[in-house]
Enzyme design. Structure first.
Site, PDB file in Angstrom:
ATOM      1  N   TYR A 151      49.334 -67.099 -20.917  1.00  0.00           N
ATOM      2  CA  TYR A 151      49.503 -65.873 -20.059  1.00  0.00           C
ATOM      3  C   TYR A 151      48.451 -65.792 -18.951  1.00  0.00           C
ATOM      4  CZ  TYR A 151      49.366 -60.806 -19.235  1.00  0.00           C
ATOM      5  OH  TYR A 151      49.330 -59.230 -18.570  1.00  0.00           O
TER       6      TYR A 151
HETATM    7  P1  NAD Z   1      56.425 -54.231 -20.033  1.00  0.00           P
HETATM    8  O1  NAD Z   1      56.657 -55.512 -20.664  1.00  0.00           O
HETATM    9  O2  NAD Z   1      56.657 -53.025 -20.722  1.00  0.00           O
HETATM   10  O3  NAD Z   1      56.827 -54.020 -18.700  1.00  0.00           O
HETATM   11  C1  NAD Z   1      57.242 -55.212 -17.738  1.00  0.00           C
HETATM   12  C2  NAD Z   1      58.608 -54.836 -17.215  1.00  0.00           C
HETATM   13  O4  NAD Z   1      58.867 -55.934 -16.351  1.00  0.00           O
HETATM   14  C3  NAD Z   1      59.811 -54.780 -18.149  1.00  0.00           C
HETATM   15  O5  NAD Z   1      60.395 -53.734 -18.243  1.00  0.00           O
HETATM   16  C4  NAD Z   1      60.725 -56.247 -17.898  1.00  0.00           C
HETATM   17  O6  NAD Z   1      62.027 -55.912 -18.337  1.00  0.00           O
HETATM   18  C5  NAD Z   1      60.514 -56.321 -16.522  1.00  0.00           C
HETATM   19  N1  NAD Z   1      60.510 -57.786 -16.005  1.00  0.00           N
HETATM   20  C6  NAD Z   1      59.963 -58.874 -16.638  1.00  0.00           C
HETATM   21  N2  NAD Z   1      60.295 -59.760 -15.774  1.00  0.00           N
HETATM   22  C7  NAD Z   1      61.170 -59.679 -14.781  1.00  0.00           C
HETATM   23  C8  NAD Z   1      61.887 -60.265 -13.965  1.00  0.00           C
HETATM   24  N3  NAD Z   1      61.761 -61.449 -13.548  1.00  0.00           N
HETATM   25  N4  NAD Z   1      62.445 -59.412 -12.901  1.00  0.00           N
HETATM   26  C9  NAD Z   1      62.484 -58.225 -13.014  1.00  0.00           C
HETATM   27  N5  NAD Z   1      61.868 -57.299 -14.083  1.00  0.00           N
HETATM   28  C10 NAD Z   1      61.302 -58.229 -14.763  1.00  0.00           C
HETATM   29  O7  NAD Z   1      54.726 -54.638 -19.941  1.00  0.00           O
HETATM   30  P2  NAD Z   1      53.560 -53.710 -19.374  1.00  0.00           P
HETATM   31  O8  NAD Z   1      52.653 -53.608 -20.574  1.00  0.00           O
HETATM   32  O9  NAD Z   1      53.922 -52.485 -18.892  1.00  0.00           O
HETATM   33  O10 NAD Z   1      52.656 -54.432 -18.002  1.00  0.00           O
HETATM   34  C11 NAD Z   1      53.253 -54.158 -16.806  1.00  0.00           C
HETATM   35  C12 NAD Z   1      52.275 -55.078 -15.743  1.00  0.00           C
HETATM   36  O11 NAD Z   1      50.951 -54.919 -16.343  1.00  0.00           O
HETATM   37  C13 NAD Z   1      52.309 -56.475 -16.059  1.00  0.00           C
HETATM   38  O12 NAD Z   1      52.388 -57.141 -15.025  1.00  0.00           O
HETATM   39  C14 NAD Z   1      51.371 -56.920 -17.184  1.00  0.00           C
HETATM   40  O13 NAD Z   1      50.869 -58.374 -16.782  1.00  0.00           O
HETATM   41  C15 NAD Z   1      50.298 -56.149 -16.637  1.00  0.00           C
HETATM   42  N6  NAD Z   1      49.129 -55.647 -17.767  1.00  0.00           N
HETATM   43  C16 NAD Z   1      49.468 -55.072 -18.812  1.00  0.00           C
HETATM   44  C17 NAD Z   1      48.392 -54.600 -19.544  1.00  0.00           C
HETATM   45  C18 NAD Z   1      48.865 -54.144 -20.871  1.00  0.00           C
HETATM   46  O14 NAD Z   1      47.613 -53.661 -21.484  1.00  0.00           O
HETATM   47  N7  NAD Z   1      49.813 -53.383 -20.937  1.00  0.00           N
HETATM   48  C19 NAD Z   1      47.196 -55.127 -19.111  1.00  0.00           C
HETATM   49  C20 NAD Z   1      46.876 -55.979 -18.173  1.00  0.00           C
HETATM   50  C21 NAD Z   1      48.008 -56.168 -17.545  1.00  0.00           C
HETATM   51  C1  UGA Z   2      46.690 -56.790 -23.774  1.00  0.00           C
HETATM   52  C2  UGA Z   2      48.055 -56.722 -23.100  1.00  0.00           C
HETATM   53  O1  UGA Z   2      48.925 -57.146 -24.047  1.00  0.00           O
HETATM   54  C3  UGA Z   2      48.162 -57.938 -22.062  1.00  0.00           C
HETATM   55  O2  UGA Z   2      49.614 -57.930 -21.402  1.00  0.00           O
HETATM   56  C4  UGA Z   2      47.236 -57.624 -21.098  1.00  0.00           C
HETATM   57  O3  UGA Z   2      47.013 -58.589 -19.794  1.00  0.00           O
HETATM   58  C5  UGA Z   2      45.682 -57.548 -21.673  1.00  0.00           C
HETATM   59  O4  UGA Z   2      45.699 -56.568 -22.598  1.00  0.00           O
HETATM   60  C6  UGA Z   2      44.581 -57.390 -20.792  1.00  0.00           C
HETATM   61  O5  UGA Z   2      43.606 -56.699 -20.658  1.00  0.00           O
HETATM   62  O6  UGA Z   2      44.662 -58.123 -19.778  1.00  0.00           O
HETATM   63  P1  UGA Z   2      45.459 -57.605 -25.832  1.00  0.00           P
HETATM   64  O7  UGA Z   2      44.176 -57.124 -25.344  1.00  0.00           O
HETATM   65  O8  UGA Z   2      45.508 -58.774 -26.746  1.00  0.00           O
HETATM   66  O9  UGA Z   2      46.277 -57.789 -24.461  1.00  0.00           O
HETATM   67  O10 UGA Z   2      46.009 -56.112 -26.437  1.00  0.00           O
HETATM   68  P2  UGA Z   2      46.725 -55.766 -27.743  1.00  0.00           P
HETATM   69  O11 UGA Z   2      47.720 -56.480 -28.281  1.00  0.00           O
HETATM   70  O12 UGA Z   2      46.427 -54.281 -27.853  1.00  0.00           O
HETATM   71  O13 UGA Z   2      45.534 -56.202 -28.677  1.00  0.00           O
HETATM   72  C7  UGA Z   2      44.055 -56.000 -28.823  1.00  0.00           C
HETATM   73  C8  UGA Z   2      43.542 -56.602 -29.879  1.00  0.00           C
HETATM   74  O14 UGA Z   2      43.795 -56.306 -31.332  1.00  0.00           O
HETATM   75  C9  UGA Z   2      43.481 -58.063 -29.970  1.00  0.00           C
HETATM   76  O15 UGA Z   2      42.311 -58.938 -30.321  1.00  0.00           O
HETATM   77  C10 UGA Z   2      44.631 -58.539 -30.798  1.00  0.00           C
HETATM   78  O16 UGA Z   2      44.107 -59.776 -31.527  1.00  0.00           O
HETATM   79  C11 UGA Z   2      44.124 -57.465 -31.995  1.00  0.00           C
HETATM   80  N1  UGA Z   2      45.570 -57.243 -32.664  1.00  0.00           N
HETATM   81  C12 UGA Z   2      46.614 -56.956 -32.251  1.00  0.00           C
HETATM   82  C13 UGA Z   2      45.340 -57.356 -34.118  1.00  0.00           C
HETATM   83  O17 UGA Z   2      44.540 -57.473 -34.738  1.00  0.00           O
HETATM   84  N2  UGA Z   2      46.633 -56.941 -34.874  1.00  0.00           N
HETATM   85  C14 UGA Z   2      48.010 -56.759 -34.394  1.00  0.00           C
HETATM   86  O18 UGA Z   2      48.723 -56.613 -34.773  1.00  0.00           O
HETATM   87  C15 UGA Z   2      47.912 -56.728 -32.817  1.00  0.00           C
END
Ligand code: NAD
Ligand code: UGA
Length: 325
Positions: A151
């Site tokens: 990823y």
């Molecule tokens: P999410 O999965 O809730 O939202 C992503 C949306 O994009 C979904 O609704 C999905 O249907 C849509 N999508 C995926 N592929 C597509 C495509 N090919 N065409 C059109 N739509 C598409 O995820 P999120 O957590 O809201 O993440 C949003 C963005 O932030 C992403 O780019 C993710 O990589 C980034 N991000 C998220 C986190 C986090 O902690 N949630 C952290 C770092 C970065």
């Molecule tokens: C999150 C988002 O899911 C990614 O899309 C994003 O890009 C990333 O943050 C980011 O900062 O860039 P992550 O940190 O893995 O990734 O977020 P969580 O799924 O909330 O996990 C946080 C921590 O909890 C991780 O170490 C994971 O291993 C742990 N975890 C998660 C558990 O121990 N148990 C669980 O059931 C889920």
């Protein structure tokens, strides 16, 4: 006249909050989403229900890997690119093809369309996962980028694509590296969602590893605020860390959750997950100085709000039906 802006990934966790904020600011918002089945598409429709009811919002259902992006962004004053295949731990194996398509190919197609719209800013959602295991904490924008997960490799590729379209075609982009975002509507595969819903059901919580891994958790409206500020920003910087200033371990998070839920959680320790970095911690000096960004919501308050949202959401038959990971 209202400014048209486009939000990709509009039905997702962060995207749906951003759409609401942009409508509050008086923009005309075109939300694009393909409603992937990574988690329930019905749940994503609920995320967008408030926006759909508001004048100024239009939903375009379409997949960025195939749809006519030039037509969608015609007349837009800015594009917020959040669509992606998210999730660190599922990016291994055959699932990787989805990550290539939605994170790399979709971004490249969007940049191709933007190169013909000079001056239209792109606010791109990147990720702390581009850094991997760093030797130095906090992570600064110019530190080495060695992703640990497939990823993360696709998110870094997307950043590289933004930069090469800037160099060759002058595409004006800002990439925001969010650090683990949480809050209402958080994706069901993410830690807080899993912990809260297990807590409600008095079920077991699986911790991947020893629980001492740390994250700089960021509340969703702070990530949204960063998007709005990056859109208005007109300076020379292109990449910003966006962290919540609440760096804590998973065990500490669970302690806060036990307090907020008022019950003991049933913790089980399992294998550490492949691709999972040990620690993240954002140096947000650049975002503060250039964007005026400062996180506003602390961890306890943010967890309270996410718990309250899940309580309400799972209190409806529709929510219960849609909730699956
Ligand atoms: P999410 O999965 O809730 O939202 C992503 C949306 O994009 C979904 O609704 C999905 O249907 C849509 N999508 C995926 N592929 C597509 C495509 N090919 N065409 C059109 N739509 C598409 O995820 P999120 O957590 O809201 O993440 C949003 C963005 O932030 C992403 O780019 C993710 O990589 C980034 N991000 C998220 C986190 C986090 O902690 N949630 C952290 C770092 C970065
Ligand atoms: C999150 C988002 O899911 C990614 O899309 C994003 O890009 C990333 O943050 C980011 O900062 O860039 P992550 O940190 O893995 O990734 O977020 P969580 O799924 O909330 O996990 C946080 C921590 O909890 C991780 O170490 C994971 O291993 C742990 N975890 C998660 C558990 O121990 N148990 C669980 O059931 C889920």
């Amino acid at each position: 006249m209202k400014e048209k802006v486009v939000v990709t990934g509009a039905a997702g966790f962060i995207g749906s909050h951003l759409c609401e904020r942009l409508l509050d600011e008086g923009h005309e918002v075109l939300g694009v989403d393909s409603f992937t089945d990574y988690y329930s598409p019905e749940r994503k429709r609920l995320h967008l229900a408030a926006c759909i009811a508001r004048p100024g919002f239009t939903l375009a259902e379409g997949d960025l890997t195939t749809c006519d992006i030039a037509r969608l962004i015609k007349g837009a004053r800015g594009v917020f690119h959040l669509a992606a295949q998210a999730g660190v731990r599922r990016s291994w194996g055959k699932e990787f093809a989805l990550y290539i398509e939605s994170n790399i190919l979709a971004t490249q197609r969007l940049l191709e369309a933007l190169k013909d719209l000079p001056g239209v800013p792109l606010v791109h959602s990147s990720s702390s996962s581009v850094y991997g295991e760093t030797r130095t904490l906090p992570m600064r924008e110019d530190h080495p980028k060695v992703p640990l997960s497939p990823y993360g490799a696709t998110k870094l590729s997307a950043e590289h694509l933004c930069e090469l379209y800037r160099l060759n075609y002058g595409v004006k982009y800002r990439a925001l590296r969010y650090f683990t975002v949480y809050g209402p509507r958080q994706r069901p595969d993410m830690a807080f969602s899993r912990f809260i819903t297990a807590g409600f059901a008095a079920g077991a919580i699986e911790i991947y590893g020893n629980g001492k891994q740390t994250r700089d958790f960021t509340y969703v409206t702070d990530a949204v605020e960063a998007n709005v500020r990056a859109y208005r920003y007109d300076g020379p910087h292109t990449v910003f860390n966006i962290g919540g200033g609440s760096r804590v371990s998973i065990l500490d998070v669970l302690g806060v959750m036990e307090r907020e839920l008022g019950s003991r959680l049933d913790l089980r320790f399992g294998e550490r997950a492949k691709g999972d970095v040990t620690d993240t911690w954002a140096d947000t000096e650049l975002a503060r100085d250039a964007l005026g960004f400062a996180p506003r919501v602390d961890l306890s308050e943010g967890i309270r709000r996410e718990i309250a949202w899940y309580r309400e959401y799972l209190g409806t038959a529709e929510g219960r039906r849609c909730h699956h990971d």
